[in-house]
Design an enzyme around this catalytic site. Structure first.
Site, PDB file in Angstrom:
ATOM      1  N   ASN A 124      -6.203  -4.796  -5.354  1.00  0.00           N
ATOM      2  CA  ASN A 124      -6.502  -3.817  -4.308  1.00  0.00           C
ATOM      3  C   ASN A 124      -5.694  -2.566  -4.660  1.00  0.00           C
ATOM      4  O   ASN A 124      -4.535  -2.436  -4.290  1.00  0.00           O
ATOM      5  CB  ASN A 124      -6.091  -4.416  -2.952  1.00  0.00           C
TER       6      ASN A 124
ATOM      7  N   ARG B 272     -11.081  -4.119  -5.419  1.00  0.00           N
ATOM      8  CA  ARG B 272     -11.466  -3.249  -4.317  1.00  0.00           C
ATOM      9  C   ARG B 272     -11.889  -1.920  -4.936  1.00  0.00           C
ATOM     10  O   ARG B 272     -11.139  -1.323  -5.711  1.00  0.00           O
ATOM     11  CB  ARG B 272     -10.277  -3.003  -3.388  1.00  0.00           C
TER      12      ARG B 272
ATOM     13  N   HIS C  41     -12.615   1.349   4.281  1.00  0.00           N
ATOM     14  CA  HIS C  41     -11.885   0.183   4.788  1.00  0.00           C
ATOM     15  C   HIS C  41     -12.849  -0.900   5.275  1.00  0.00           C
ATOM     16  O   HIS C  41     -12.506  -1.720   6.136  1.00  0.00           O
ATOM     17  CB  HIS C  41     -10.956   0.535   5.973  1.00  0.00           C
TER      18      HIS C  41
ATOM     19  N   ARG D  95      -3.074  12.510   5.682  1.00  0.00           N
ATOM     20  CA  ARG D  95      -4.369  13.192   5.840  1.00  0.00           C
ATOM     21  C   ARG D  95      -4.561  13.684   7.269  1.00  0.00           C
ATOM     22  O   ARG D  95      -4.186  12.993   8.213  1.00  0.00           O
ATOM     23  CB  ARG D  95      -5.516  12.235   5.470  1.00  0.00           C
TER      24      ARG D  95
ATOM     25  N   GLU E  26      -7.642  -8.112   3.202  1.00  0.00           N
ATOM     26  CA  GLU E  26      -8.685  -7.576   2.316  1.00  0.00           C
ATOM     27  C   GLU E  26      -8.784  -8.415   1.044  1.00  0.00           C
ATOM     28  O   GLU E  26      -9.870  -8.630   0.517  1.00  0.00           O
ATOM     29  CB  GLU E  26      -8.352  -6.115   1.948  1.00  0.00           C
TER      30      GLU E  26
HETATM   31  C1  LIG Z   1     -10.014   4.497   2.014  1.00  0.00           C
HETATM   32  C2  LIG Z   1      -8.572   4.581   2.321  1.00  0.00           C
HETATM   33  O1  LIG Z   1      -8.142   5.439   3.041  1.00  0.00           O
HETATM   34  O2  LIG Z   1      -7.784   3.622   1.780  1.00  0.00           O
HETATM   35  P1  LIG Z   1      -6.194   3.489   1.926  1.00  0.00           P
HETATM   36  O3  LIG Z   1      -5.914   3.259   3.352  1.00  0.00           O
HETATM   37  O4  LIG Z   1      -5.865   2.295   1.055  1.00  0.00           O
HETATM   38  O5  LIG Z   1      -5.599   4.776   1.426  1.00  0.00           O
HETATM   39 MG   LIG Z   2      -4.853  -0.363   2.849  1.00  0.00          MG
END
Ligand SMILES: CC(=O)OP(=O)(O)O
Ligand SMILES: [Mg+2]
Ligand SMILES: Nc1ncnc2c1ncn2[C@@H]1O[C@H](COP(=O)(O)OP(=O)(O)O)[C@@H](O)[C@H]1O
Length: 418
Positions: A21, A104, A193, A254, A397
């Protein structure tokens, strides 16, 4: 593909699956035996690409947990280090018992709705999708290439984050922009996710003693990346991430939802380039942009010391989360359960408490003691008078990817229904 093979005079049946992953700066891995679902080893490589990389390896067949610190340059080097750790437990990648490696893969676009055996054509498509998952798909590709080099004879399977969300109705999946432009550039909401949302919504139904088809669940996957989903009778009907994993909730680094005009405004008034704004919104926003920390533990510690910036970051995070919870009540009509999962969702009781505060009107009442109790098990944390169950459901996951990978390779097909 996993028919018994003969090694000398011994017949070996390959039932093990290694799952990788790969996140933007980490790799989580597990080696499982699908014969009985047992885990043989698990671990994590974090801060890949930094001087302070760290590998934590736990053999689950006996033996002590081991830690290694020091720079690990990229996901290829990380996987080689993982292979070395496994080999020193006698679980090396050269084992004839290994049936497949499951990866993944974050963005599968519209083409991949199911787990898929990776060949050059599949890899080329994952590569084509790099611009819409710039933090994730490149790491996934390096992981796949390195694993292929280590075991070229083994099937490598991609399990896509986007797959579970392909059931979203057009009303949820389309942006309200010019249809020709959207279709020409495949601009739509894909969601991410998905492996976690699928697993957690199913486990939540189990926790309620029901079939997935009988329940409507809101899943809150709150990790470093974070997303919410509305799951009706086992099918995803809406999710908060979009074309890329940038839309939706406030995350570690983000921004989540933002007026798209912020982008052109920054281009015009701050003369920032598209790449600079991309980096701003993906890497220097969210909790880290608001208060300098993206780890919820550190933010809570600062709040306890009276730090106002940390408090504001927390409040913005919670405000957005509550908006999505409200929205998904409206999308689903009837909600049976809300499930918190991933690093923050599973561990941060104050986040769950703030997200659920004053929601009695929605039938949501937390039991404070249950919420504060620490456990690694899936559990209900709502009070008995609440109409809607609130649950903490640890995601897995890796197990989900292993099951889908093994089901595919034993079916002998190249792609199949999960
Ligand atoms: C798609 C995504 O944001 O994955 P992660 O939470 O692992 O950064
Ligand atoms: Mg994660
Ligand atoms: N005990 C804890 N209390 C609060 N937050 C935690 C705790 N443990 C982990 N976290 C949060 O979980 C995040 C990582 O979640 P995880 O699901 O592993 O994310 P990802 O898969 O995106 O790397 C960390 O950044 C941290 O904020």
């Amino acid at each position: 593909m996993t028919a018994p093979r003969t090694e000398g005079s011994v017949t070996v049946t390959a039932t093990r699956v290694l799952v990788l992953n790969s996140g933007s700066s980490s790799v989580k891995y597990q080696l499982l035996d699908m014969h009985d679902g047992s885990r043989l080893a698990a671990g994590l490589v974090e801060r890949i690409g930094e001087e302070t990389s760290r590998l934590v390896h736990t053999p689950l067949i006996g033996g002590e947990k081991r830690e290694r610190s020091g720079p690990i340059a990229d996901h290829g080097a990380a996987l080689k280090a993982v292979a070395d750790e496994l080999a020193s437990d006698g679980l090396g990648l050269d084992s004839p018992e290994l049936a497949a490696i499951g990866h993944r893969v974050v963005h599968g676009g519209l083409r991949f709705t199911e787990p898929t055996v990776i060949d050059d054509d599949v890899l080329a498509e994952v590569e084509r999708l790099v611009p819409v998952a710039p933090l994730h798909n490149p790491a996934n590709i390096i992981g796949i290439r390195t694993a292929q080099a280590l075991r070229p004879d083994l099937p490598q399977v991609a399990v896509f984050d986007t797959a579970f969300h392909t059931t979203m109705p057009e009303a949820a999946a389309r942006y309200a922009i010019d249809v020709e432009t959207a279709d020409a550039h495949r601009i739509r909401r894909y969601g991410f996710h998905g492996t976690s949302h699928a697993y957690v919504s199913r486990r939540t139904a189990e926790l309620l003693g029901k079939e997935p088809s009988e329940v409507n669940v809101i899943v809150l996957h709150l990790g470093n990346g974070a997303s919410a989903s509305a799951v009706a009778g086992g099918r995803c009907v809406d999710t908060s991430m979009g074309l890329t994993p940038l839309e939706g909730l406030v995350m570690g680094t983000r921004s989540g939802d933002i007026d798209p005009a912020v982008t052109f405004h920054l281009m015009r008034v701050a003369e920032m380039s598209a790449d600079e704004i991309d980096a701003l919104l993906n890497k220097k926003s969210g909790l880290v942009g608001l208060c300098g920390d993206n780890d919820m533990r550190e933010i809570r510690r600062r709040i306890d010391e009276g730090d106002e910036r940390a408090q504001l970051a927390f409040d913005i995070y919670i405000h957005r989360l509550r908006k999505y919870i409200g929205a998904y009540f409206a999308v689903l009509g009837r909600v049976d359960a809300i499930a918190f999962t991933a690093g923050v969702g599973e561990n941060a009781a104050p986040v769950r408490e703030a997200a659920m505060a004053d929601m009695e009107g929605f039938g949501l009442t937390l039991d404070r003691e249950r919420n504060a109790a620490r456990s690694d098990e899936a559990r209900i944390i709502s009070a008995s008078e609440g109409r809607v169950a609130v649950a903490v459901v640890p995601t897995d996951e890796e197990l989900e990817i292993a099951q889908q990978t093994f089901a595919l390779v034993t079916s002998g097909s190249r792609t199949g229904n999960p």
